[in-house]
Design an enzyme around this catalytic site. Structure first.
Site, mmCIF file in Angstrom:
data_model
loop_
_atom_site.group_PDB
_atom_site.id
_atom_site.type_symbol
_atom_site.label_atom_id
_atom_site.label_comp_id
_atom_site.label_asym_id
_atom_site.label_seq_id
_atom_site.Cartn_x
_atom_site.Cartn_y
_atom_site.Cartn_z
ATOM 1 N N SER A 68 -1.383 2.544 3.818
ATOM 2 C CA SER A 68 -0.116 2.941 3.198
ATOM 3 C C SER A 68 -0.096 4.374 2.676
ATOM 4 C CB SER A 68 0.233 1.961 2.080
ATOM 5 O OG SER A 68 -0.853 1.754 1.219
ATOM 6 N N HIS A 78 3.226 -2.098 6.507
ATOM 7 C CA HIS A 78 3.862 -0.886 7.044
ATOM 8 C C HIS A 78 3.937 -0.888 8.572
ATOM 9 C CE1 HIS A 78 4.295 1.463 3.309
ATOM 10 N NE2 HIS A 78 3.209 0.816 2.927
ATOM 11 N N LYS A 103 9.716 -3.510 3.095
ATOM 12 C CA LYS A 103 9.577 -2.160 3.668
ATOM 13 C C LYS A 103 10.612 -1.976 4.782
ATOM 14 C CE LYS A 103 5.675 -1.355 1.199
ATOM 15 N NZ LYS A 103 4.387 -1.966 0.921
HETATM 16 C C1 LIG Z 1 3.758 -2.610 -0.145
HETATM 17 C C2 LIG Z 1 2.533 -3.286 0.259
HETATM 18 C C3 LIG Z 1 2.237 -4.568 -0.183
HETATM 19 C C4 LIG Z 1 3.085 -5.282 -1.211
HETATM 20 O O1 LIG Z 1 4.276 -5.726 -0.674
HETATM 21 P P1 LIG Z 1 5.481 -6.152 -1.638
HETATM 22 O O2 LIG Z 1 6.249 -7.123 -0.813
HETATM 23 O O3 LIG Z 1 6.262 -4.926 -1.949
HETATM 24 O O4 LIG Z 1 4.883 -6.785 -2.841
HETATM 25 C C5 LIG Z 1 1.091 -5.178 0.290
HETATM 26 N N1 LIG Z 1 0.272 -4.545 1.164
HETATM 27 C C6 LIG Z 1 0.530 -3.311 1.598
HETATM 28 C C7 LIG Z 1 -0.407 -2.661 2.568
HETATM 29 C C8 LIG Z 1 1.658 -2.635 1.171
HETATM 30 O O5 LIG Z 1 1.895 -1.395 1.584
#
Ligand SMILES: *Cc1c(COP(=O)(O)O)cnc(C)c1O
Length: 398
Positions: A186, A214, A246
């Site tokens: 990320s 992502h 996302k």
């Molecule tokens: C954003 C993210 C999460 C968390 O996801 P949410 O649904 O926003 O809680 C978990 N793992 C990764 C790699 C992320 O980028």
């Protein structure tokens, strides 16, 4: 002497401010769109995960409004008690079909998947093998498990193999081994070599768990994610975890995999059992997003066209973007003060990015994280590039 029980709150905050490591919160007055009203100013949004610009899409909004009218705003309960609605079941069928798995299960957020599922899958007598740059929610899941843990160097397959070979010698033999990795990292935008990880996993009898937060909506056919990107099957990758917060533009986590995985998860995972079910509007909007992705491949294609153009230009100006392969394009400044100054200068030019500093990245790897959006026009991208060049020169980054 009588101690002040809350004095540390201010002291620790002030220490963060001194080190330039504190967050300053911005306010959006309206939707998170390509041009958004941030702190009262029209601003080009270059710092969100809303890759496909679905967060404010008319079809998703319409689906959410209809769901509110039909089901109300809340569910009143946890899934296993009285909060399991047909819209949740329908969403899970849609995810499983989209991902090409037997079954799927939704969670309140992606964070609750990782923090709850990992300690349910492995415990005492087991081993977790984790990439050193995995997301914080994975790290917390690992910390909550009583399993032994081994960290391998970032995306380093020789190191992963070394860890797995050592694990074979463990006495008594490990009951289970779980390899867990981000799909797209990320903060750096690079892609895990999931094909090689799956191969090593199969050789060593390990479960393979990928966090595709992502990658969904970005990689693979119709944005199906990293498993599709590498043309792998869910026989090789046992837990395909993701989030709707996302590219999907809504909120909610999920896992896709075998029916056995799903039956196990909804009976054992505390972050699923002890929390309320997803609001119906979110489930309905997510179904609408998957419908869009499956019916219109041009959205994901536009994201990649924009990414290729923007990345090439940023790199030709001389910025350090690390090893990115995706629409996450970090601009690495090294110093955290410099990252903050760059973000501030860009904001003065009506461009929103966030400085990313320790502990999200190592202290000497501060950056701003820029993220491309499918709905940006060439003019939008050029606007951003022009401002980046000006700010980069002024701050002597390029
Ligand atoms: C954003 C993210 C999460 C968390 O996801 P949410 O649904 O926003 O809680 C978990 N793992 C990764 C790699 C992320 O980028």
């Amino acid at each position: 002497m009588k101690r002040n029980p809350t004095a540390f709150l201010r002291e620790e905050y002030e220490e963060l401010v001194r080190q330039n490591l504190n967050w300053e919160l911005h306010v959006l007055y309206g939707p998170n769109d390509v041009w958004a009203n941030v702190d009262g100013k029209r601003t080009l949004m270059l710092g969100t995960n809303n890759y496909l610009n679905l967060a404010n899409h008319p079809k998703l909004k319409e689906a959410a409004i209809k769901a509110i009218e039909k089901y109300g705003v809340g569910t009143g309960s946890d899934r296993e008690i009285a909060g399991n609605m047909d819209i949740h079941v329908e969403l899970e069928k849609r995810i499983a079909k989209w991902k090409g798995t037997e079954a799927a299960l939704t969670f309140p957020t992606g964070f609750t998947v990782n923090s709850g599922l990992i300690p349910a899958l492995v415990g005492k007598g087991d081993l977790i093998v984790s990439d050193e740059l995995n997301h914080g929610s994975i790290i917390d899941g690992v910390r909550l498990s009583k399993a032994d843990r081994a960290i391998y160097a970032h995306c380093d397959m020789a190191d992963l193999e070394r860890v797995l070979n050592e694990a074979e010698k463990h006495d008594p033999p490990y009951r289970r081994i779980l390899i867990v990795t981000d799909g797209v990292f990320s903060m750096d935008g690079d892609i895990a070599p999931l094909d090689e990880i799956a191969k090593l996993g199969a050789e060593h009898g390990a479960m393979v768990y990928v966090d595709d937060a992502h990658g969904e909506g970005v990689l693979g056919e119709n944005g199906r994610g990293i498993v599709s990107h590498f043309k792998l099957s869910h026989e090789d990758v046992h837990v395909d975890m993701g989030t709707f917060s996302k590219a999907i533009g809504v909120i909610g986590g999920h896992i896709s995999g075998s029916q056995d995985l799903i039956n196990f998860a909804y009976n054992k995972v505390r972050t699923w059992l002890l929390t309320a079910s997803q609001i119906p509007a979110a489930a309905a909007a997510t179904i609408a997003a998957i419908d869009l992705l499956e019916s219109d491949p041009s959205i994901v294609k536009k994201l990649w066209d924009n990414t290729h153009y923007y990345k090439k230009e940023v790199e030709s100006m001389g910025f350090d973007t690390g090893n990115t392969q995706t629409p996450i394009i970090p601009i690495i400044t090294g110093d955290s003060k410099l990252a903050k100054d760059l973000a501030k200068m860009l904001l003065d030019m009506n461009i929103f990015t966030v400085p990313i500093v320790y502990p999200l990245v190592p202290r000497e790897k501060a950056r701003i994280r820029t993220q491309v959006n499918a709905a940006m026009t060439k003019e939008d991208l050029d606007y951003a590039l022009d401002a980046l060049e000006k700010a980069g020169k002024k701050l002597k980054i390029i």
